[in-house]
Design a protein around this motif. Structure first.
Motif, PDB file in Angstrom:
ATOM      1  N   ASP A 224      -7.820  -1.055   4.891  1.00  0.00           N
ATOM      2  CA  ASP A 224      -8.771  -0.244   4.390  1.00  0.00           C
ATOM      3  C   ASP A 224      -8.648   0.405   3.024  1.00  0.00           C
ATOM      4  OD1 ASP A 224     -10.618  -1.367   6.256  1.00  0.00           O
ATOM      5  OD2 ASP A 224     -10.421   0.242   7.684  1.00  0.00           O
ATOM      6  N   ASN A 225      -7.257   1.040   3.269  1.00  0.00           N
ATOM      7  CA  ASN A 225      -6.905   2.174   1.937  1.00  0.00           C
ATOM      8  C   ASN A 225      -5.919   1.480   0.995  1.00  0.00           C
ATOM      9  OD1 ASN A 225      -4.163   2.244   2.960  1.00  0.00           O
ATOM     10  ND2 ASN A 225      -4.743   3.844   4.635  1.00  0.00           N
ATOM     11  N   ALA A 226      -5.433   0.294   1.144  1.00  0.00           N
ATOM     12  CA  ALA A 226      -4.644  -0.419   0.168  1.00  0.00           C
ATOM     13  C   ALA A 226      -5.014  -1.588  -0.209  1.00  0.00           C
ATOM     14  CB  ALA A 226      -3.105  -0.291   0.796  1.00  0.00           C
ATOM     15  N   ILE A 227      -5.938  -2.220   0.596  1.00  0.00           N
ATOM     16  CA  ILE A 227      -6.013  -3.823   0.033  1.00  0.00           C
ATOM     17  C   ILE A 227      -7.646  -3.605  -0.309  1.00  0.00           C
ATOM     18  CG2 ILE A 227      -6.218  -6.021   0.924  1.00  0.00           C
ATOM     19  CD1 ILE A 227      -3.832  -5.505   2.842  1.00  0.00           C
ATOM     20  N   THR A 228      -8.523  -3.270   0.736  1.00  0.00           N
ATOM     21  CA  THR A 228      -9.894  -3.717   0.162  1.00  0.00           C
ATOM     22  C   THR A 228     -10.392  -2.475  -0.749  1.00  0.00           C
ATOM     23  OG1 THR A 228     -10.150  -4.462   2.454  1.00  0.00           O
ATOM     24  CG2 THR A 228     -12.177  -3.810   1.359  1.00  0.00           C
ATOM     25  N   PHE A 229     -10.069  -1.328  -0.601  1.00  0.00           N
ATOM     26  CA  PHE A 229     -10.410  -0.168  -1.399  1.00  0.00           C
ATOM     27  C   PHE A 229      -9.251   0.627  -2.026  1.00  0.00           C
ATOM     28  CE2 PHE A 229     -13.511  -0.748   2.082  1.00  0.00           C
ATOM     29  CZ  PHE A 229     -14.783  -1.064   1.373  1.00  0.00           C
ATOM     30  N   PRO A 230      -8.337   0.002  -2.752  1.00  0.00           N
ATOM     31  CA  PRO A 230      -7.192   0.640  -3.272  1.00  0.00           C
ATOM     32  C   PRO A 230      -7.653   1.614  -4.207  1.00  0.00           C
ATOM     33  CG  PRO A 230      -7.176  -1.526  -4.146  1.00  0.00           C
ATOM     34  CD  PRO A 230      -8.181  -1.421  -3.275  1.00  0.00           C
ATOM     35  N   ALA A 231      -8.823   1.501  -4.955  1.00  0.00           N
ATOM     36  CA  ALA A 231      -9.129   2.400  -5.811  1.00  0.00           C
ATOM     37  C   ALA A 231      -9.590   3.780  -5.413  1.00  0.00           C
ATOM     38  CB  ALA A 231     -10.520   2.131  -6.984  1.00  0.00           C
ATOM     39  N   LEU A 232     -10.066   4.015  -4.129  1.00  0.00           N
ATOM     40  CA  LEU A 232     -10.692   5.039  -3.409  1.00  0.00           C
ATOM     41  C   LEU A 232      -9.321   5.762  -2.868  1.00  0.00           C
ATOM     42  CD1 LEU A 232     -13.595   3.629  -1.539  1.00  0.00           C
ATOM     43  CD2 LEU A 232     -13.364   4.831  -3.768  1.00  0.00           C
ATOM     44  N   PRO A 234      -6.250   8.219  -2.732  1.00  0.00           N
ATOM     45  CA  PRO A 234      -5.865   9.390  -3.844  1.00  0.00           C
ATOM     46  C   PRO A 234      -4.251   9.302  -3.987  1.00  0.00           C
ATOM     47  CG  PRO A 234      -6.511  10.379  -1.890  1.00  0.00           C
ATOM     48  CD  PRO A 234      -6.699   8.664  -1.644  1.00  0.00           C
ATOM     49  N   PHE A 235      -3.569   8.425  -3.212  1.00  0.00           N
ATOM     50  CA  PHE A 235      -2.229   8.530  -2.978  1.00  0.00           C
ATOM     51  C   PHE A 235      -1.555   7.361  -3.717  1.00  0.00           C
ATOM     52  CE2 PHE A 235      -4.281  10.209   1.115  1.00  0.00           C
ATOM     53  CZ  PHE A 235      -3.672  11.795   0.586  1.00  0.00           C
ATOM     54  N   GLY A 236      -2.316   6.520  -4.482  1.00  0.00           N
ATOM     55  CA  GLY A 236      -1.839   5.358  -5.247  1.00  0.00           C
ATOM     56  C   GLY A 236      -1.337   4.387  -4.388  1.00  0.00           C
ATOM     57  N   ASN A 237      -2.019   4.043  -3.152  1.00  0.00           N
ATOM     58  CA  ASN A 237      -1.783   2.883  -2.241  1.00  0.00           C
ATOM     59  C   ASN A 237      -2.504   1.759  -2.821  1.00  0.00           C
ATOM     60  OD1 ASN A 237      -0.689   4.339  -0.333  1.00  0.00           O
ATOM     61  ND2 ASN A 237      -2.379   5.153   0.533  1.00  0.00           N
ATOM     62  N   GLN A 238      -1.443   0.788  -3.061  1.00  0.00           N
ATOM     63  CA  GLN A 238      -2.186  -0.551  -3.702  1.00  0.00           C
ATOM     64  C   GLN A 238      -1.300  -1.856  -3.276  1.00  0.00           C
ATOM     65  OE1 GLN A 238      -3.260  -0.586  -7.769  1.00  0.00           O
ATOM     66  NE2 GLN A 238      -4.244  -2.497  -7.810  1.00  0.00           N
ATOM     67  N   ILE A 239      -1.784  -2.704  -2.576  1.00  0.00           N
ATOM     68  CA  ILE A 239      -1.216  -3.809  -1.880  1.00  0.00           C
ATOM     69  C   ILE A 239      -1.586  -5.413  -2.512  1.00  0.00           C
ATOM     70  CG2 ILE A 239      -0.423  -4.942   0.232  1.00  0.00           C
ATOM     71  CD1 ILE A 239      -0.187  -2.511   1.404  1.00  0.00           C
ATOM     72  N   ASN A 240      -0.878  -6.086  -2.944  1.00  0.00           N
ATOM     73  CA  ASN A 240      -1.204  -7.249  -3.629  1.00  0.00           C
ATOM     74  C   ASN A 240      -1.120  -8.422  -2.382  1.00  0.00           C
ATOM     75  OD1 ASN A 240      -1.830  -9.675  -4.906  1.00  0.00           O
ATOM     76  ND2 ASN A 240      -0.044  -9.297  -6.283  1.00  0.00           N
ATOM     77  N   ILE A 241      -2.192  -8.858  -1.808  1.00  0.00           N
ATOM     78  CA  ILE A 241      -2.069 -10.111  -0.780  1.00  0.00           C
ATOM     79  C   ILE A 241      -2.135 -11.278  -1.211  1.00  0.00           C
ATOM     80  CG2 ILE A 241      -2.830  -8.094   0.936  1.00  0.00           C
ATOM     81  CD1 ILE A 241      -5.718  -9.816   0.640  1.00  0.00           C
ATOM     82  N   GLY A 242      -2.442 -11.543  -2.756  1.00  0.00           N
ATOM     83  CA  GLY A 242      -2.185 -13.019  -3.086  1.00  0.00           C
ATOM     84  C   GLY A 242      -0.830 -13.646  -2.959  1.00  0.00           C
ATOM     85  N   ALA A 243      -1.135 -14.827  -3.098  1.00  0.00           N
ATOM     86  CA  ALA A 243       0.134 -15.776  -2.745  1.00  0.00           C
ATOM     87  C   ALA A 243       1.157 -15.373  -3.951  1.00  0.00           C
ATOM     88  CB  ALA A 243      -0.258 -17.062  -2.487  1.00  0.00           C
ATOM     89  N   GLN A 244       2.492 -14.903  -3.540  1.00  0.00           N
ATOM     90  CA  GLN A 244       3.398 -14.755  -4.621  1.00  0.00           C
ATOM     91  C   GLN A 244       4.872 -15.240  -4.109  1.00  0.00           C
ATOM     92  OE1 GLN A 244       2.444 -10.581  -5.149  1.00  0.00           O
ATOM     93  NE2 GLN A 244       2.813 -10.949  -7.382  1.00  0.00           N
TER      94      GLN A 244
END
Length: 349
Positions: A224-232, A234-244
């Motif tokens: 919820d807070n780092a994959i689906t809605f990372p823009a929401l 406030p702590f900079g959580n952002q996860i890339n679930i794409g194949a890498q």
């Protein structure tokens, strides 16, 4: 069969892509030290959370023991990669050489020696990466080989920092639609406290394997807070679930206090001949720069090098009858987690 006298041209060489990489070494063991002794030593400032004692102002002050340090001494393993290159190679076309030949026999011999030495260094580097993986996952390195007495170099890591989940405690690899799953984030919250308590260091990196990464990203709070809605966030959580995927590890994003990495590498055990992952699938490693990891190289036990300290010591000589050039690469390496409790490994799947 192709006629080499046709107008064919060798247009390219297909290189070996299964070369060693040093991601764990570069990330957690950046320090390189050579020693003029067979053993290597690391001084450790023993950190204890002491408090000043209370005393009455009317009595003599209480004598407090001064701060202590300890010296950990380890004996590195020894490597002697010895080869007898095929004597016929200098009179045959080298890999990548034009059909019909373009080098002299002497030039081909030198090229062949360069290729062999590069491969020797590649194999030692892969062994160092294996040592780094073992130190991070087990807090020890087991040195075993043909004709070599098995020795365990135990760095003295706290038993609290090696965790194996079982049964329903394991992270799920699938969850029902609409279900809540907070197991990975709950466990990491607890483990980071154990990490801080044992080492005094703040963990900054989580290194996943394929299964543990798949389970981690199924945590619904993380989703919820780092994959689906990372823009929401406030702590900079952002996860890339794409194949890498990359050699070593690929950066998968930021979550809370942690940089997230997905690691993949393998090596063939020279004893069993089986190719295995350097980090067992299903594990996750927590660590940081405060591990102060060191690549230590002991003395080379060879008068040709004046018993000096070298990371890689190559030598070559010719046996007279029958004629045979021999090539040997020596090294006395050990990968040391200087602050060993600044690393935690959990088997979660």
């Amino acid at each position: 069969m192709e006629n080499i006298f046709d107008t064919s041209v060798l247009v390219q060489v297909v290189p070996n892509l299964k070369t060693s990489q040093n991601w764990l070494l570069d990330r957690f063991f950046p320090n390189v030290v050579t020693y003029e002794t067979e053993e290597v030593a690391i001084d450790v400032d023993v950190g204890l959370r002491r408090m000043a004692p209370f005393v009455s102002p009317l009595v003599e002050g209480k004598l407090v023991e001064q701060r202590q340090y300890q010296t950990n001494v380890f004996k590195p393993a020894y490597i002697k990669d010895k080869r007898a290159p095929d004597l016929r190679k200098p009179i045959r076309r080298q890999i990548g050489e034009h059909i019909g030949g373009e080098f002299t026999a002497a030039e081909r011999e030198m090229l062949n020696l360069q290729l062999e030495m590069a491969d020797q260094i590649d194999m030692i580097n892969r062994r160092l990466e294996w040592m780094a993986a073992s130190a991070l996952t087990k807090g020890k390195v087991t040195v075993a080989g043909e004709g070599y007495e098995t020795k365990v170099v135990d760095f003295g890591q706290s038993a609290d920092l090696t965790i194996t989940l079982s049964g329903s405690d394991q992270w799920p690899l699938s969850i029902a639609s609409g279900a809540t799953n907070t197991q990975p984030s709950d466990d990491i919250e607890a483990w980071q406290t154990t990490f801080l308590k044992n080492s005094g260091a703040v963990p900054t990196d989580l290194v996943f394997t394929n299964k543990s990464w798949r389970a981690f990203r199924l945590d619904t709070t993380i989703k919820d807070n780092a994959i689906t809605f990372p823009a929401l966030s406030p702590f900079g959580n952002q996860i890339n679930i794409g194949a890498q995927i990359q050699k070593g590890a690929v950066y998968k994003g930021r979550w809370g206090n942690f940089d997230l990495w997905l690691y993949n590498d393998w090596a063939i055990d020279p004893v069993t001949g089986i190719e295995e992952p350097l980090i067992a699938d299903g594990a996750v490693i927590m660590s940081c720069a405060d591990l102060m990891g060191t690549r230590a190289f002991g003395v080379i036990l060879d008068p040709a090098f004046n018993y000096g300290p070298l990371a890689f010591a190559p030598k070559t000589w010719v046996k007279e009858d029958p004629a045979q050039r021999l090539l040997m690469m020596q090294s006395a390496p050990l990968v040391i987690p200087s602050r060993v409790n600044a690393s935690l490994c959990a088997t979660v799947v």
